[in-house]
Scaffold this motif. Structure first.
Motif, PDB file in Angstrom:
ATOM      1  N   ASP A 190      29.599 -14.851  22.901  1.00  0.00           N
ATOM      2  CA  ASP A 190      28.956 -13.698  23.504  1.00  0.00           C
ATOM      3  C   ASP A 190      27.491 -14.054  23.778  1.00  0.00           C
ATOM      4  OD1 ASP A 190      27.774 -11.263  23.974  1.00  0.00           O
ATOM      5  OD2 ASP A 190      28.579 -10.273  22.187  1.00  0.00           O
ATOM      6  N   GLU A 191      27.134 -14.067  25.036  1.00  0.00           N
ATOM      7  CA  GLU A 191      25.759 -14.487  25.381  1.00  0.00           C
ATOM      8  C   GLU A 191      24.721 -13.415  25.025  1.00  0.00           C
ATOM      9  OE1 GLU A 191      26.215 -15.847  29.427  1.00  0.00           O
ATOM     10  OE2 GLU A 191      27.421 -17.562  28.763  1.00  0.00           O
ATOM     11  N   LYS A 192      25.205 -12.301  24.511  1.00  0.00           N
ATOM     12  CA  LYS A 192      24.286 -11.267  23.998  1.00  0.00           C
ATOM     13  C   LYS A 192      24.499 -11.074  22.485  1.00  0.00           C
ATOM     14  CE  LYS A 192      22.771  -9.237  28.057  1.00  0.00           C
ATOM     15  NZ  LYS A 192      22.485 -10.536  28.638  1.00  0.00           N
ATOM     16  N   ALA A 193      25.036 -12.085  21.849  1.00  0.00           N
ATOM     17  CA  ALA A 193      25.411 -11.962  20.433  1.00  0.00           C
ATOM     18  C   ALA A 193      24.207 -11.714  19.528  1.00  0.00           C
ATOM     19  CB  ALA A 193      26.129 -13.230  19.984  1.00  0.00           C
ATOM     20  N   GLN A 194      24.449 -10.989  18.464  1.00  0.00           N
ATOM     21  CA  GLN A 194      23.427 -10.831  17.420  1.00  0.00           C
ATOM     22  C   GLN A 194      23.465 -12.002  16.445  1.00  0.00           C
ATOM     23  OE1 GLN A 194      24.452  -6.846  15.964  1.00  0.00           O
ATOM     24  NE2 GLN A 194      22.620  -6.086  16.994  1.00  0.00           N
ATOM     25  N   TRP A 195      24.652 -12.616  16.309  1.00  0.00           N
ATOM     26  CA  TRP A 195      24.821 -13.749  15.394  1.00  0.00           C
ATOM     27  C   TRP A 195      24.889 -15.032  16.206  1.00  0.00           C
ATOM     28  CZ3 TRP A 195      25.591 -13.225  10.011  1.00  0.00           C
ATOM     29  CH2 TRP A 195      25.821 -11.924   9.547  1.00  0.00           C
ATOM     30  N   MET A 196      24.099 -16.024  15.823  1.00  0.00           N
ATOM     31  CA  MET A 196      24.214 -17.335  16.463  1.00  0.00           C
ATOM     32  C   MET A 196      24.368 -18.394  15.379  1.00  0.00           C
ATOM     33  SD  MET A 196      21.909 -19.111  19.368  1.00  0.00           S
ATOM     34  CE  MET A 196      22.304 -20.760  19.954  1.00  0.00           C
ATOM     35  N   LEU A 197      25.385 -19.229  15.530  1.00  0.00           N
ATOM     36  CA  LEU A 197      25.622 -20.308  14.580  1.00  0.00           C
ATOM     37  C   LEU A 197      25.374 -21.631  15.274  1.00  0.00           C
ATOM     38  CD1 LEU A 197      27.879 -17.884  13.881  1.00  0.00           C
ATOM     39  CD2 LEU A 197      28.208 -19.439  11.983  1.00  0.00           C
ATOM     40  N   VAL A 198      24.690 -22.521  14.590  1.00  0.00           N
ATOM     41  CA  VAL A 198      24.348 -23.811  15.196  1.00  0.00           C
ATOM     42  C   VAL A 198      24.870 -24.941  14.312  1.00  0.00           C
ATOM     43  CG1 VAL A 198      22.503 -25.283  16.057  1.00  0.00           C
ATOM     44  CG2 VAL A 198      22.287 -22.798  16.256  1.00  0.00           C
ATOM     45  N   GLY A 199      25.683 -25.808  14.917  1.00  0.00           N
ATOM     46  CA  GLY A 199      26.212 -26.975  14.204  1.00  0.00           C
ATOM     47  C   GLY A 199      25.508 -28.247  14.677  1.00  0.00           C
ATOM     48  N   GLU A 200      26.232 -29.345  14.554  1.00  0.00           N
ATOM     49  CA  GLU A 200      25.604 -30.656  14.764  1.00  0.00           C
ATOM     50  C   GLU A 200      25.863 -31.200  16.176  1.00  0.00           C
ATOM     51  OE1 GLU A 200      26.291 -33.315  11.440  1.00  0.00           O
ATOM     52  OE2 GLU A 200      26.615 -34.959  12.847  1.00  0.00           O
ATOM     53  N   ALA A 201      27.105 -31.540  16.449  1.00  0.00           N
ATOM     54  CA  ALA A 201      27.444 -32.181  17.722  1.00  0.00           C
ATOM     55  C   ALA A 201      28.947 -32.073  17.939  1.00  0.00           C
ATOM     56  CB  ALA A 201      27.033 -33.648  17.691  1.00  0.00           C
ATOM     57  N   PRO A 202      29.392 -32.135  19.185  1.00  0.00           N
ATOM     58  CA  PRO A 202      30.841 -32.100  19.428  1.00  0.00           C
ATOM     59  C   PRO A 202      31.529 -33.314  18.815  1.00  0.00           C
ATOM     60  CG  PRO A 202      29.583 -31.924  21.504  1.00  0.00           C
ATOM     61  CD  PRO A 202      28.606 -32.258  20.410  1.00  0.00           C
ATOM     62  N   GLY A 203      32.739 -33.104  18.335  1.00  0.00           N
ATOM     63  CA  GLY A 203      33.600 -34.211  17.911  1.00  0.00           C
ATOM     64  C   GLY A 203      34.610 -34.497  19.017  1.00  0.00           C
ATOM     65  N   ALA A 204      35.655 -35.232  18.646  1.00  0.00           N
ATOM     66  CA  ALA A 204      36.630 -35.666  19.652  1.00  0.00           C
ATOM     67  C   ALA A 204      37.328 -34.482  20.334  1.00  0.00           C
ATOM     68  CB  ALA A 204      37.653 -36.584  18.990  1.00  0.00           C
ATOM     69  N   GLU A 205      37.764 -33.521  19.540  1.00  0.00           N
ATOM     70  CA  GLU A 205      38.489 -32.371  20.106  1.00  0.00           C
ATOM     71  C   GLU A 205      37.578 -31.525  20.988  1.00  0.00           C
ATOM     72  OE1 GLU A 205      42.060 -31.021  19.632  1.00  0.00           O
ATOM     73  OE2 GLU A 205      41.674 -33.138  19.964  1.00  0.00           O
ATOM     74  N   GLU A 206      36.334 -31.379  20.520  1.00  0.00           N
ATOM     75  CA  GLU A 206      35.367 -30.574  21.273  1.00  0.00           C
ATOM     76  C   GLU A 206      35.047 -31.251  22.604  1.00  0.00           C
ATOM     77  OE1 GLU A 206      34.988 -31.354  17.985  1.00  0.00           O
ATOM     78  OE2 GLU A 206      35.424 -29.368  17.142  1.00  0.00           O
ATOM     79  N   ASP A 207      34.915 -32.579  22.563  1.00  0.00           N
ATOM     80  CA  ASP A 207      34.648 -33.363  23.778  1.00  0.00           C
ATOM     81  C   ASP A 207      35.815 -33.219  24.766  1.00  0.00           C
ATOM     82  OD1 ASP A 207      33.286 -35.792  25.180  1.00  0.00           O
ATOM     83  OD2 ASP A 207      35.332 -36.480  24.820  1.00  0.00           O
ATOM     84  N   ARG A 208      37.024 -33.139  24.220  1.00  0.00           N
ATOM     85  CA  ARG A 208      38.220 -33.033  25.076  1.00  0.00           C
ATOM     86  C   ARG A 208      38.343 -31.643  25.682  1.00  0.00           C
ATOM     87  NH1 ARG A 208      43.694 -32.045  24.514  1.00  0.00           N
ATOM     88  NH2 ARG A 208      43.480 -31.339  22.346  1.00  0.00           N
ATOM     89  N   LEU A 209      38.039 -30.622  24.863  1.00  0.00           N
ATOM     90  CA  LEU A 209      38.288 -29.241  25.297  1.00  0.00           C
ATOM     91  C   LEU A 209      37.047 -28.520  25.830  1.00  0.00           C
ATOM     92  CD1 LEU A 209      40.704 -28.248  22.400  1.00  0.00           C
ATOM     93  CD2 LEU A 209      41.312 -28.743  24.772  1.00  0.00           C
ATOM     94  N   GLY A 210      35.869 -29.073  25.550  1.00  0.00           N
ATOM     95  CA  GLY A 210      34.641 -28.454  26.076  1.00  0.00           C
ATOM     96  C   GLY A 210      34.179 -27.232  25.317  1.00  0.00           C
TER      97      GLY A 210
END
Ligand code: URA
Length: 207
Positions: A55-75
């Motif tokens: 949600d680009e108007k979210a009240q909560w934002m979570l920040v991780g490190e970097a995409p892994g293999a699955e994230e790179d594949r699925l975007g």
């Protein structure tokens, strides 16, 4: 005139502006700039960039490190094993991916072999995260893991020493917890992450 603002570019280059060249702007331009970025070597091996999800108007934002293999594949961020744990952690405090929640990473491209981000990669990519935070303007940021916490708080302190307090990133309250992938390898620390989530919930309620 009601026109959407555009990024003010200090200069333009073939392939689009790099993160460091973005000064101000909107989602449309950010969504063009990130996939066009060639500012560090990670662009060479990526399948695609992974900007964020939710949600680009979210009240909560979570920040991780970097995409892994699955994230790179699925975007999409956090779609592998760590993502399943993250979804369960969110559910435990009555939150759901995409509903008043936005999830992003420090890096928008996958480091090869899931190695740690290099300092120059973090430096080149951080302006994108900074713009995301400015556009979303969440009420609370949860920095998950060392790279998110150390990048957003400009410190080299450990996660264990940073937990349990409310910081500010550009005026936005921020708390620190363990990265879900770390928790998969260190099950006893799940109890501490649970305490952090309850702290986050209480903090949000007080804002
Ligand atoms: N770990 C992260 O930090 N981000 C992801 O998107 C997936 C795993």
């Amino acid at each position: 005139m009601g026109l959407a603002p555009v990024w003010r570019l200090r200069k333009t280059q073939a392939g689009g502006p790099s993160a460091g060249e973005l000064a101000d702007g909107d989602w449309i331009t950010l969504k063009q700039a990130v996939p066009a970025c060639t500012a560090c070597a990670l662009h060479k091996a990526r399948t695609q960039t992974v900007l964020g999800v939710g949600d680009e108007k979210a009240q909560w934002m979570l920040v991780g490190e970097a995409p892994g293999a699955e994230e790179d594949r699925l975007g999409e961020p956090f779609v592998g094993q760590a993502g399943k744990l993250l979804d369960n952690m969110l559910a435990a405090i009555s939150l759901k991916r995409g509903e008043n929640v936005y999830i992003a990473n420090v890096l928008k491209c996958r480091p090869p072999g899931n190695r740690n981000p290099e300092p120059d990669e973090v430096a080149k990519c951080t302006p994108f995260l900074k713009q995301q935070i400015a556009l979303i303007h969440p009420k609370l940021i949860i920095a998950m893991g060392r790279f998110a916490a150390q990048t957003l708080l400009a410190t080299d302190a450990s996660i264990s020493s940073l937990r349990g307090r409310v910081y500010k990133y550009e005026g936005v309250p921020l708390i620190v917890t363990y990265h879900p992938a770390y928790l998969l390898r260190n099950l006893p620390d799940k109890a501490k992450a649970w305490a952090d989530l309850l702290f986050a919930k209480r903090t949000m309620a007080s804002l």
